[in-house]
Design a protein around this motif. Structure first.
Motif, mmCIF file in Angstrom:
data_model
loop_
_atom_site.group_PDB
_atom_site.id
_atom_site.type_symbol
_atom_site.label_atom_id
_atom_site.label_comp_id
_atom_site.label_asym_id
_atom_site.label_seq_id
_atom_site.Cartn_x
_atom_site.Cartn_y
_atom_site.Cartn_z
ATOM 1 N N HIS A 95 5.097 44.567 52.330
ATOM 2 C CA HIS A 95 3.960 45.826 51.845
ATOM 3 C C HIS A 95 4.498 46.771 51.642
ATOM 4 N N THR A 96 4.763 47.484 51.958
ATOM 5 C CA THR A 96 5.565 49.085 51.686
ATOM 6 C C THR A 96 6.538 48.839 50.502
ATOM 7 N N ARG A 97 7.586 47.861 50.987
ATOM 8 C CA ARG A 97 8.410 47.080 49.305
ATOM 9 C C ARG A 97 7.514 47.306 47.969
ATOM 10 N N VAL A 98 6.322 46.547 48.305
ATOM 11 C CA VAL A 98 5.248 46.588 46.702
ATOM 12 C C VAL A 98 4.820 47.626 46.804
ATOM 13 N N ARG A 99 4.232 48.294 47.482
ATOM 14 C CA ARG A 99 3.644 49.184 47.518
ATOM 15 C C ARG A 99 3.957 50.690 46.569
ATOM 16 N N ARG A 100 5.563 50.578 47.113
ATOM 17 C CA ARG A 100 5.945 52.149 46.804
ATOM 18 C C ARG A 100 6.401 51.365 44.905
ATOM 19 N N PHE A 101 6.657 50.534 45.072
ATOM 20 C CA PHE A 101 5.778 50.183 43.725
ATOM 21 C C PHE A 101 5.586 50.774 42.720
ATOM 22 N N MET A 102 4.328 50.140 43.237
ATOM 23 C CA MET A 102 2.931 50.222 42.237
ATOM 24 C C MET A 102 2.897 51.610 42.629
ATOM 25 N N ALA A 103 3.439 52.815 43.679
ATOM 26 C CA ALA A 103 2.825 54.444 43.863
ATOM 27 C C ALA A 103 2.883 55.208 42.666
ATOM 28 N N LYS A 104 4.706 54.410 42.501
ATOM 29 C CA LYS A 104 5.100 54.773 40.727
ATOM 30 C C LYS A 104 4.212 54.375 40.028
ATOM 31 N N ALA A 105 3.981 53.795 39.055
ATOM 32 C CA ALA A 105 2.864 53.807 38.305
ATOM 33 C C ALA A 105 1.668 54.118 38.697
ATOM 34 N N PHE A 106 0.451 53.683 39.774
ATOM 35 C CA PHE A 106 -0.588 54.652 39.491
ATOM 36 C C PHE A 106 -0.791 55.750 40.571
ATOM 37 N N THR A 107 -0.010 56.491 39.619
ATOM 38 C CA THR A 107 -0.238 58.203 40.317
ATOM 39 C C THR A 107 -1.463 58.731 39.735
ATOM 40 N N VAL A 108 -1.856 60.000 39.754
ATOM 41 C CA VAL A 108 -2.932 60.106 39.652
ATOM 42 C C VAL A 108 -3.047 60.758 38.669
ATOM 43 N N ARG A 109 -1.704 61.789 37.751
ATOM 44 C CA ARG A 109 -1.457 62.370 37.399
ATOM 45 C C ARG A 109 -1.557 61.116 35.727
ATOM 46 N N PHE A 342 -12.443 52.663 49.236
ATOM 47 C CA PHE A 342 -11.804 52.495 48.927
ATOM 48 C C PHE A 342 -10.856 51.940 49.783
ATOM 49 N N GLY A 343 -11.363 51.987 50.956
ATOM 50 C CA GLY A 343 -9.902 50.975 52.629
ATOM 51 C C GLY A 343 -9.389 52.330 53.096
ATOM 52 N N PHE A 344 -8.686 52.270 53.413
ATOM 53 C CA PHE A 344 -8.315 53.593 54.995
ATOM 54 C C PHE A 344 -6.462 52.831 54.734
ATOM 55 N N GLY A 345 -5.652 53.708 54.997
ATOM 56 C CA GLY A 345 -4.179 53.045 55.725
ATOM 57 C C GLY A 345 -3.294 52.778 54.497
ATOM 58 N N PRO A 346 -2.429 51.956 54.871
ATOM 59 C CA PRO A 346 -1.921 51.275 54.223
ATOM 60 C C PRO A 346 -2.309 50.510 52.646
ATOM 61 N N HIS A 347 -3.501 49.774 53.007
ATOM 62 C CA HIS A 347 -3.800 48.736 52.092
ATOM 63 C C HIS A 347 -5.005 49.700 50.950
ATOM 64 N N HIS A 348 -5.231 50.920 51.202
ATOM 65 C CA HIS A 348 -6.578 52.432 50.560
ATOM 66 C C HIS A 348 -6.020 51.562 48.831
ATOM 67 N N CYS A 349 -7.392 51.122 48.759
ATOM 68 C CA CYS A 349 -6.991 50.688 46.460
ATOM 69 C C CYS A 349 -6.279 51.591 45.891
ATOM 70 N N ILE A 350 -5.437 50.744 45.739
ATOM 71 C CA ILE A 350 -4.117 51.208 44.065
ATOM 72 C C ILE A 350 -4.742 51.968 43.246
ATOM 73 N N GLY A 351 -6.097 50.971 43.390
ATOM 74 C CA GLY A 351 -7.071 51.527 41.190
ATOM 75 C C GLY A 351 -8.135 52.457 41.899
#
Length: 400
Positions: A95-109, A342-351
């Motif tokens: 999960h950490t691996r996939v979320r790391r990629f997703m975090a690069k795309a879904f930045t607040v900016r 939006f959830g809490f912790g590692p599964h907090h909604c990426i969107g």
């Protein structure tokens, strides 16, 4: 607990509207978790307090992957089961691996850069509603087309393909088809996404999907299957949720005249108002899927044993009076709103940030352009959908 000696059927009470059954308040008063019978898969523990819901969603002793592996034996609300290997059912390093990629795309900016385009979309939809004339169904003119149009921007769907994409996605999300038709539509959708991923690899743009396609971590990258599944998750998670939340929030404001007047007089409150609405208005009828305890976990005087399922009820957590004073009251002046929508912790909604932009822009623009917006029917005449996971209305007639 006043319900001691019974195991209630979950979800408790009428979930077709936006009300909370008194049972949840009683359960929170007595214990952080309660025993319930799920519609499918037998009994489970239900986290009802803010603290226990946070634990259910973040404590590594609870596994989503273990729940998915149970398949039909997993206590759950819906007949289907989440696929093993989906980002929604991963734990730990995977999960950490996939979320790391997703975090690069879904930045607040990056998501904030979409705000002007979302504003253009909302303005255009409201222009069409005005051209139709009052009264009009807010669901038909705004809430239904909005999510697909926004997801086209996120995924970078070429302009000349958006009409076909919208027809395809709305067919999938409508639920009005046989099992064979559903499988054919989903296969067609995945085939389209695979082609889109290949096009982004060859010629990436500035959209979120291009960022996911081109992102690398050392020698690691997301596979085509992972990319397609993430795109599907964005569509499914964003479409139905945003559609109904726009309508539910509008209905809530139009039936709370004092809070509505406050927001109209102080439009700068819109961001804070959205957070309070996210806390106050239940989105789902209950927790769809649970997590499985990998070892015994104590919640006060109650122990969830290894192998037992724990389901989190976010709507109950958001009404926890120990965290939110006067929790049952909608208060747009409420500060520091630590809701768990939006959830809490590692599964907090990426969107989450994208959802906030959609809601802030849509509600803010509605109130600005239609200072006398109101329901076109009596509140009790609004028809609510029944037997669905995400609460919502059949239609929302408004006038101005």
């Amino acid at each position: 607990m006043s319900t001691q000696g019974t195991t209630p059927q979950y979800p408790v009470g009428d979930t077709s509207r936006l009300t909370a059954d008194p049972w949840y308040g009683e359960a929170r008063d007595e214990a952080p978790v309660a025993r319930v019978r799920m519609p499918y898969g037998g009994e489970a523990w239900l986290a009802v307090r803010h603290s226990s819901v946070r634990t259910a969603q973040s404590d590594p002793r609870f596994s989503r992957a273990a729940s998915a592996e149970l398949g039909e034996a997993a206590p759950r609300m819906v007949p289907g089961t989440p696929p093993v290997g989906s980002v929604l059912t991963m734990d730990g390093a995977d999960h950490t691996r996939v979320r790391r990629f997703m975090a690069k795309a879904f930045t607040v900016r990056r998501i904030e850069k979409l705000r002007p385009r979302v504003q253009e979309i909302v303005d255009g939809l409201l222009d069409e509603m005005v051209a139709h004339g009052s009264p009009a169904d807010l669901k038909k003119f705004v809430a239904e087309p909005l999510p697909v149009m926004v997801i086209c921007e996120v995924l970078g769907i070429p302009v000349d393909e958006r009409a076909d994409f919208r027809v395809l996605t709305e067919t999938i999300m409508s639920g009005v088809f046989t099992s064979d038709e559903a499988q054919a539509s989903i296969a067609q959708f995945l085939n389209y996404l695979n082609g889109l991923v290949a096009a982004k690899r060859a010629e990436p743009g500035e959209d979120v999907l291009s960022t996911l396609v081109t992102a690398v971590d050392g020698e690691d990258r997301l596979s085509e299957i992972e990319l397609a599944s993430l795109a599907v998750a964005l569509l499914v998670g964003g479409h139905e949720t945003i559609l109904n939340t726009v309508l539910n929030f509008t209905y809530t404001l139009l039936t709370n005249p004092d809070e509505l007047a406050k927001l109209r007089a102080r439009p700068e409150l819109i961001n804070q108002a959205v957070e309070e609405l996210l806390r106050h208005v239940p989105i789902n009828s209950g927790g769809a899927f649970g997590t499985v305890a990998t070892e015994d976990v104590e919640f006060g005087d109650v122990t969830v044993r290894a192998g037992e399922t724990l389901v989190a009820d976010i709507a109950s957590a958001n009404r926890d009076a120990s965290v939110f004073p006067d929790a049952d009251v909608l208060d747009l002046d409420r500060k520091n709103i630590q809701h768990l929508t939006f959830g809490f912790g590692p599964h907090h909604c990426i969107g989450a940030q994208l959802a906030r932009v959609d809601l802030q822009v849509t509600l803010g623009t509605l109130l600005r352009r239609f200072p006398d917006l109101r329901l076109a029917v009596a509140p009790e005449e609004v028809q609510w959908r029944e037997g669905v996971l995400i609460r919502g209305v059949e239609a929302l007639p408004v006038t101005w």
